[in-house]
Design a protein around this motif. Structure first.
Motif, PDB file in Angstrom:
ATOM      1  N   ARG A 189       0.850  -1.187   0.000  1.00  0.00           N
ATOM      2  CA  ARG A 189       0.000   0.000   0.000  1.00  0.00           C
ATOM      3  C   ARG A 189       0.884   1.233   0.000  1.00  0.00           C
ATOM      4  N   ALA A 190       0.353   2.321  -0.573  1.00  0.00           N
ATOM      5  CA  ALA A 190       1.135   3.556  -0.599  1.00  0.00           C
ATOM      6  C   ALA A 190       0.207   4.746  -0.750  1.00  0.00           C
ATOM      7  N   ARG A 191       0.598   5.843  -0.133  1.00  0.00           N
ATOM      8  CA  ARG A 191      -0.150   7.090  -0.269  1.00  0.00           C
ATOM      9  C   ARG A 191       0.801   8.249   0.021  1.00  0.00           C
ATOM     10  N   GLY A 192       0.885   9.163  -0.925  1.00  0.00           N
ATOM     11  CA  GLY A 192       1.741  10.315  -0.723  1.00  0.00           C
ATOM     12  C   GLY A 192       3.197   9.924  -0.587  1.00  0.00           C
ATOM     13  N   LEU A 193       3.791  10.307   0.534  1.00  0.00           N
ATOM     14  CA  LEU A 193       5.197  10.006   0.807  1.00  0.00           C
ATOM     15  C   LEU A 193       5.396   8.599   1.363  1.00  0.00           C
ATOM     16  N   THR A 194       4.329   7.964   1.809  1.00  0.00           N
ATOM     17  CA  THR A 194       4.439   6.748   2.624  1.00  0.00           C
ATOM     18  C   THR A 194       4.165   5.473   1.840  1.00  0.00           C
ATOM     19  N   ARG A 233      15.688   2.704   9.288  1.00  0.00           N
ATOM     20  CA  ARG A 233      14.923   3.754   9.991  1.00  0.00           C
ATOM     21  C   ARG A 233      13.670   4.162   9.241  1.00  0.00           C
ATOM     22  N   GLY A 234      13.320   3.376   8.224  1.00  0.00           N
ATOM     23  CA  GLY A 234      12.084   3.650   7.498  1.00  0.00           C
ATOM     24  C   GLY A 234      12.194   4.781   6.496  1.00  0.00           C
ATOM     25  N   LEU A 235      13.352   4.948   5.879  1.00  0.00           N
ATOM     26  CA  LEU A 235      13.557   5.987   4.873  1.00  0.00           C
ATOM     27  C   LEU A 235      14.161   5.358   3.621  1.00  0.00           C
ATOM     28  N   ILE A 236      13.516   5.567   2.493  1.00  0.00           N
ATOM     29  CA  ILE A 236      13.985   5.028   1.220  1.00  0.00           C
ATOM     30  C   ILE A 236      14.717   6.119   0.459  1.00  0.00           C
ATOM     31  N   VAL A 237      15.999   5.891   0.157  1.00  0.00           N
ATOM     32  CA  VAL A 237      16.792   6.816  -0.642  1.00  0.00           C
ATOM     33  C   VAL A 237      17.510   6.026  -1.721  1.00  0.00           C
ATOM     34  N   LEU A 297      18.020  12.421  -2.831  1.00  0.00           N
ATOM     35  CA  LEU A 297      16.680  12.636  -2.280  1.00  0.00           C
ATOM     36  C   LEU A 297      15.781  13.170  -3.392  1.00  0.00           C
ATOM     37  N   LEU A 298      14.712  12.437  -3.689  1.00  0.00           N
ATOM     38  CA  LEU A 298      13.731  12.831  -4.703  1.00  0.00           C
ATOM     39  C   LEU A 298      12.327  12.717  -4.124  1.00  0.00           C
ATOM     40  N   PRO A 299      12.015  13.467  -3.075  1.00  0.00           N
ATOM     41  CA  PRO A 299      10.691  13.354  -2.468  1.00  0.00           C
ATOM     42  C   PRO A 299       9.615  13.929  -3.382  1.00  0.00           C
ATOM     43  N   PRO A 300       8.352  13.581  -3.168  1.00  0.00           N
ATOM     44  CA  PRO A 300       7.287  14.179  -3.978  1.00  0.00           C
ATOM     45  C   PRO A 300       7.183  15.678  -3.740  1.00  0.00           C
ATOM     46  N   LEU A 301       6.637  16.382  -4.719  1.00  0.00           N
ATOM     47  CA  LEU A 301       6.501  17.835  -4.610  1.00  0.00           C
ATOM     48  C   LEU A 301       5.442  18.229  -3.589  1.00  0.00           C
ATOM     49  N   THR A 302       4.662  17.279  -3.136  1.00  0.00           N
ATOM     50  CA  THR A 302       3.638  17.520  -2.118  1.00  0.00           C
ATOM     51  C   THR A 302       4.201  17.413  -0.700  1.00  0.00           C
ATOM     52  N   LEU A 303       5.493  17.260  -0.566  1.00  0.00           N
ATOM     53  CA  LEU A 303       6.144  17.118   0.737  1.00  0.00           C
ATOM     54  C   LEU A 303       5.799  18.298   1.645  1.00  0.00           C
ATOM     55  N   THR A 304       5.414  18.004   2.887  1.00  0.00           N
ATOM     56  CA  THR A 304       5.122  19.061   3.853  1.00  0.00           C
ATOM     57  C   THR A 304       6.381  19.417   4.641  1.00  0.00           C
ATOM     58  N   ASP A 305       6.331  20.541   5.349  1.00  0.00           N
ATOM     59  CA  ASP A 305       7.470  20.923   6.186  1.00  0.00           C
ATOM     60  C   ASP A 305       7.756  19.858   7.231  1.00  0.00           C
ATOM     61  N   GLU A 306       6.688  19.324   7.822  1.00  0.00           N
ATOM     62  CA  GLU A 306       6.857  18.301   8.861  1.00  0.00           C
ATOM     63  C   GLU A 306       7.471  17.032   8.289  1.00  0.00           C
ATOM     64  N   GLN A 307       7.037  16.642   7.094  1.00  0.00           N
ATOM     65  CA  GLN A 307       7.611  15.457   6.466  1.00  0.00           C
ATOM     66  C   GLN A 307       9.071  15.681   6.094  1.00  0.00           C
ATOM     67  N   ALA A 308       9.390  16.879   5.627  1.00  0.00           N
ATOM     68  CA  ALA A 308      10.783  17.189   5.304  1.00  0.00           C
ATOM     69  C   ALA A 308      11.656  17.069   6.544  1.00  0.00           C
ATOM     70  N   ASP A 309      11.166  17.556   7.675  1.00  0.00           N
ATOM     71  CA  ASP A 309      11.922  17.435   8.929  1.00  0.00           C
ATOM     72  C   ASP A 309      12.130  15.970   9.291  1.00  0.00           C
ATOM     73  N   ARG A 345       6.313   0.838   7.782  1.00  0.00           N
ATOM     74  CA  ARG A 345       6.034   2.004   6.946  1.00  0.00           C
ATOM     75  C   ARG A 345       7.339   2.720   6.624  1.00  0.00           C
ATOM     76  N   TYR A 346       7.411   3.223   5.412  1.00  0.00           N
ATOM     77  CA  TYR A 346       8.620   3.881   4.938  1.00  0.00           C
ATOM     78  C   TYR A 346       8.276   5.243   4.339  1.00  0.00           C
ATOM     79  N   LEU A 347       9.175   6.198   4.525  1.00  0.00           N
ATOM     80  CA  LEU A 347       9.087   7.480   3.836  1.00  0.00           C
ATOM     81  C   LEU A 347       9.862   7.340   2.527  1.00  0.00           C
ATOM     82  N   ASP A 348       9.169   7.534   1.416  1.00  0.00           N
ATOM     83  CA  ASP A 348       9.740   7.238   0.110  1.00  0.00           C
ATOM     84  C   ASP A 348      10.341   8.488  -0.525  1.00  0.00           C
TER      85      ASP A 348
END
Length: 464
Positions: A42-47, A403-407, A419-431, A55-58
């Motif tokens: 399953r996936a939604r947004g950054l996750t 640590r649940g981070l995909i790079v 690092l190629l996060p989605p353009l919808t990345l929030t400030d909190e997600q970036a942190d 769960r991973y931050l993609d």
């Protein structure tokens, strides 16, 4: 006497079986599956959620394909609308309302000069197909055959696209020096290094005894992605545009990974103001589904019907998803948001570099960022660059995954953490991304062998 009950051994988790079968059945050429042994369900947004429940931050985002992250509502709605309409899903290159809407939205986003007098060719579903189409186009238009490309480039895996990429050996492609401030091929770096790159290029194109006939086209990336996240200076890009225009050489710009807001403007060429003769597009333009096109100046449109074809160039679902993505990025100012958030992230990454000798350079544009991992114990060159440390970079990638981070890793020696996060990345997600990355680098450094193979490397300023 009571019989002892035999308890059967517990079956391994389902995801382990899937991974085992993949290793047995798939080719030795598989890539991401080796460094990222997860089973997304399953996936939604950054996750992303794996079959193991983690769960991973993609921050790979399909190698930059997912401008809006996974399963964005506007993308899903666009796909459902086509499916529910009963429209044909396979149409070769026939005109359809879905294709017309996509082309209209794409042209609305292009530099005005290209949009006004441009033509579009729908190619096979991958970016490399679009690169091949661009080469066929300029060869047909000019009557010439050779190509000019740059060191560190990556343009795809088919024959000519691979020949124009950094690791290829092909006499039909002339290799030119791409400006790389951290590892300058001229040993000077900065603006001077870029100027020498331009001078070398100009001299080679004009030297009647240089052994390089005038090429059919020049191809470049405004930011080299797989090459290690290396942005080309704006002045250098303008110089390449001037050189090619003056010599009648079509300029092909590969925006497969940099396009659709990724670098802080809708198209990366906008930051230098240049307008290429051919723009190569794929990845994000399909809204997560396979789609590739070239857009080019109408005077190049000299090829015959069928000169570049493909059975799957009419991907209706991808066009619908792409229209929704392009419109969403444009209307919501996500390119500007990428520029703003990317600058903030670069600042934090540079602070991280100041704390770790193993980080040689931090660079990028918008939400296309790279951290070059180097051997902290090796001698630096005159510009201060140390040799790449691919083993430590791989350890950082693994520590991120733990640590649940995909790079992703890139660069000449796979030593650049990308690092190629989605353009919808929030400030909190970036942190959260940067916190996990910082923790992963610290962990990888602590466990890395030192120069004798026994002592760990340390943070800057921290006693060994």
């Amino acid at each position: 006497m009571a019989l002892t009950e035999t308890v059967p051994a517990a079956a391994p988790p389902a995801h382990e079986g899937i991974l085992r079968r993949q290793a047995l059945r798939e080719s030795a050429a598989r890539t991401y599956a080796r460094s990222l042994p997860i089973v997304p369900v399953r996936a939604r947004g950054l996750t992303i959620e794996g079959a193991d429940g983690r769960r991973y931050l993609d921050c790979l985002s399909g190698a930059g394909t997912l401008a809006l992250g996974h399963n964005h509502p506007v993308v899903l709605e666009a796909i459902r609308t086509v499916l529910d309409s009963g429209a044909p899903l396979h149409v070769l290159d026939l005109a359809t309302p879905v294709k017309d809407a996509f082309t209209t939205e794409l042209f609305a986003s292009l530099p005005e000069e290209l949009a006004e007098k441009g033509r579009i060719q729908f190619c096979g579903p991958a970016g490399t197909d679009a690169v091949e189409a661009a080469f066929t186009l300029v060869r047909t238009a000019t009557g010439r055959d050779g190509l000019a490309a740059f060191s560190g480039a990556y343009h795809g895996m088919t024959a000519d696209a691979l020949a124009a990429s950094g690791g290829a050996r092909h006499i039909g492609v002339t290799r030119l020096p791409y400006p790389y401030a951290y590892r300058c091929p001229f040993g000077v770096g900065g603006e001077r290094g870029a100027e020498l790159s331009a001078r070398w290029t100009e001299n080679l194109l004009d030297d009647p005894k240089g052994g390089v006939p005038r090429p059919a086209g020049m191809i470049l990336e405004p930011v080299q992605g797989e090459g290690g996240v290396i942005p080309a200076p704006a002045d250098w890009l303008r110089r390449m545009r001037e050189l090619t225009t003056a010599r009648g050489i079509p300029l092909i710009v590969d925006e497969v990974q940099t396009g659709v807001g990724r670098t802080g403007t809708f198209w990366a060429v906008e930051q230098s103001g240049i307008v290429p003769d051919v723009l190569v597009l794929s990845k994000a333009i399909g809204g997560s589904l396979p789609l590739a096109v070239i857009v080019y100046r109408e005077e190049l449109d000299a090829w015959r019907p069928g000169a570049h074809a493909g059975t799957f160039r009419g991907n209706q679902l991808a066009m619908a998803a792409g229209t929704a993505t392009l419109a969403y990025v444009r209307r919501n100012g996500l390119a500007g948001r990428a520029a703003e958030l990317g600058a903030t992230m670069l600042t934090r990454l540079r602070e991280l570099a100041a704390a770790h000798d193993c980080i040689g350079d931090v660079r990028g544009r918008g939400l296309m960022l790279g951290i070059e991992i180097v051997d902290r114990d090796a001698d630096a060159d005159p510009l201060g660059a140390r040799p790449a440390d691919p083993a430590l970079a791989a350890a950082v990638q693994q520590a991120c995954l733990d640590r649940g981070l995909i790079v992703e890793l890139g660069g000449r020696h796979s030593a650049v953490v990308r690092l190629l996060p989605p353009l919808t990345l929030t400030d909190e997600q970036a942190d959260a991304v940067l916190d996990r990355l910082a923790d992963a680098i610290a962990a990888a450094v602590r466990t890395a062998p030192g120069p004798t193979g026994s002592s760990p490397t340390t943070l800057r300023g921290t006693p060994a």
